[in-house]
Design a protein around this motif. Sequence first.
Motif, PDB file in Angstrom:
ATOM      1  N   ARG A 169       4.903 -30.011  27.313  1.00 45.78           N
ATOM      2  CA  ARG A 169       5.766 -31.167  27.556  1.00 45.78           C
ATOM      3  C   ARG A 169       5.315 -32.399  26.779  1.00 45.78           C
ATOM      4  O   ARG A 169       6.002 -33.415  26.760  1.00 45.78           O
ATOM      5  CB  ARG A 169       5.818 -31.470  29.060  1.00 45.78           C
ATOM      6  N   LYS A 186      14.765 -21.973  19.915  1.00 50.44           N
ATOM      7  CA  LYS A 186      14.024 -22.424  18.734  1.00 50.44           C
ATOM      8  C   LYS A 186      12.759 -21.581  18.557  1.00 50.44           C
ATOM      9  O   LYS A 186      12.395 -21.212  17.441  1.00 50.44           O
ATOM     10  CB  LYS A 186      13.637 -23.897  18.883  1.00 50.44           C
ATOM     11  N   PHE A 222       9.860 -24.213  28.904  1.00 51.40           N
ATOM     12  CA  PHE A 222      10.220 -24.598  27.542  1.00 51.40           C
ATOM     13  C   PHE A 222      11.092 -25.846  27.474  1.00 51.40           C
ATOM     14  O   PHE A 222      11.410 -26.322  26.384  1.00 51.40           O
ATOM     15  CB  PHE A 222      10.951 -23.449  26.848  1.00 51.40           C
ATOM     16  N   LYS A 237      17.693 -24.229  24.880  1.00 49.37           N
ATOM     17  CA  LYS A 237      17.738 -24.658  23.483  1.00 49.37           C
ATOM     18  C   LYS A 237      16.354 -24.568  22.846  1.00 49.37           C
ATOM     19  O   LYS A 237      16.191 -24.031  21.740  1.00 49.37           O
ATOM     20  CB  LYS A 237      18.265 -26.084  23.395  1.00 49.37           C
ATOM     21  N   ASN A 238      15.344 -25.080  23.542  1.00 49.66           N
ATOM     22  CA  ASN A 238      13.978 -25.019  23.016  1.00 49.66           C
ATOM     23  C   ASN A 238      13.466 -23.585  22.956  1.00 49.66           C
ATOM     24  O   ASN A 238      12.727 -23.212  22.035  1.00 49.66           O
ATOM     25  CB  ASN A 238      13.044 -25.871  23.879  1.00 49.66           C
ATOM     26  N   TYR A 239      13.841 -22.796  23.951  1.00 48.45           N
ATOM     27  CA  TYR A 239      13.425 -21.396  23.954  1.00 48.45           C
ATOM     28  C   TYR A 239      14.014 -20.660  22.755  1.00 48.45           C
ATOM     29  O   TYR A 239      13.330 -19.872  22.095  1.00 48.45           O
ATOM     30  CB  TYR A 239      13.862 -20.720  25.249  1.00 48.45           C
ATOM     31  N   LYS A 276       3.331 -26.017  19.277  1.00 48.22           N
ATOM     32  CA  LYS A 276       4.246 -25.615  20.357  1.00 48.22           C
ATOM     33  C   LYS A 276       4.542 -24.122  20.295  1.00 48.22           C
ATOM     34  O   LYS A 276       4.605 -23.445  21.325  1.00 48.22           O
ATOM     35  CB  LYS A 276       5.542 -26.419  20.260  1.00 48.22           C
ATOM     36  N   LYS A 330       4.639 -34.885  23.717  1.00 45.63           N
ATOM     37  CA  LYS A 330       5.354 -35.211  22.485  1.00 45.63           C
ATOM     38  C   LYS A 330       4.415 -35.258  21.279  1.00 45.63           C
ATOM     39  O   LYS A 330       4.850 -35.468  20.149  1.00 45.63           O
ATOM     40  CB  LYS A 330       6.070 -36.555  22.637  1.00 45.63           C
ATOM     41  N   PRO A 377       5.245 -28.744  15.797  1.00 49.36           N
ATOM     42  CA  PRO A 377       6.047 -27.532  16.035  1.00 49.36           C
ATOM     43  C   PRO A 377       5.201 -26.260  16.014  1.00 49.36           C
ATOM     44  O   PRO A 377       5.435 -25.342  16.802  1.00 49.36           O
ATOM     45  CB  PRO A 377       7.057 -27.549  14.878  1.00 49.36           C
TER      46      PRO A 377
END
Length: 389
Positions: free
Chosen positions: A28, A74, A66, A70-72, A37, A30, A34
């Motif tokens: 989580r 990615k 995630f 949407k993030n998953y 992550k 910021k 990438p």
Amino acid sequence: MGILNKQFINTTPEQLLLQISDVRKKLRSKNLSPSEKLSLANYLGNLYAAIICLGYDVNFDIKECFGGTKNYNKFIRKIDYYSCKMVDNFVFNKEFHKDNLFNIITETEEEKCMLKDIDDIDVNFSRSDFFELFNQFMKSIGKDKLFDYMYKNHHIYSTKVGYDKGNAGFTVFNPIDSIPDVFISNFKYDLRSMNTLAHELGHCDDLLSFDGDIESFNKYFYMSFYNECISKLYELLLNNFLSSSGIDKDIVDSKRIDFHLTNFEFLLEAYILSLLSSSYILEGKYLDQNTNEIVEMIGKNFTDEDYIKFFIDNMINFDIAEIYNYAYGGIVSLFLYDDVLKNGFDSKLMNSFMKERINLFNPDVYNDLGFSSDRYVRLYKKDVSDLIK
């Protein structure tokens, strides 16, 4: 020798759940790149799978882990990107793989046929004897500190089921915080589990030794064909240690034979993949594993099409990464084994290999390291000579 901890083998998920909680918080943030992550997301998924293998229910919530679908997606797309690059590299070097594997298979097939598949026999130890013997093995190769760290921090687990079909063990690794966990299916104080433990600690040594950035780590994790080299090396070193440990020779030999017969199967699987047309691979048709279609395409390369059909029918999958990691793991580990016995882990070859292993497969680099098929055949015949007398 370190003092034997009562929880030498862990069977509970509490520590893994704490690791999951920590990774969730990190994901989580910021401040993560990438690549960071991606590596943590993969690690998180593996932690959940590990808890399930321990026999516990755990709720995997995509949104909570995630931040949403949407993030998953990615995450999945990035893995697919790496996979495509790996497949492109395989196709580009397919002729090299085909020639290299053909030379090895044809020059070692006679010895392979002479290796008699011994019935599964094992040695059962007391808990303390198992610990003492394995600790002495790790000390003999200068890796006892790794073993101390793993068992004292409860990172060695016994699972109720394997990660997948036929899986004896697996390793989960957090590359951000350098936390390894080893999982052995139905751990017992016997040689089977000892061999699996050695294999998995080879993975730990390999991953803990990684000195590249996180993007390089992800490329190594998803795209390299060298992920099984150090773990297979540990198996060979353990077998060599056991040969002088007073354990019945037939039992030790049975483990050596199993090592070589299993390697041969992966070599044959890899060779079969190298015979498929580039378009068949790039279009993903090989994933359907249509045996008749594949045999029609490659059957002319074998004297016994029925055997090849049977062999393909019994392959678990046509995963290029898995098959080639194990095929080259079996090949390269024999070169490294010969070198480590002579020069130890801090040798010129080991240092060169550890630097090069993170890259996509390159035939020129492979040859420059001295990994020719002719030399492999000589090392192989030397290693199995006393098994076929």
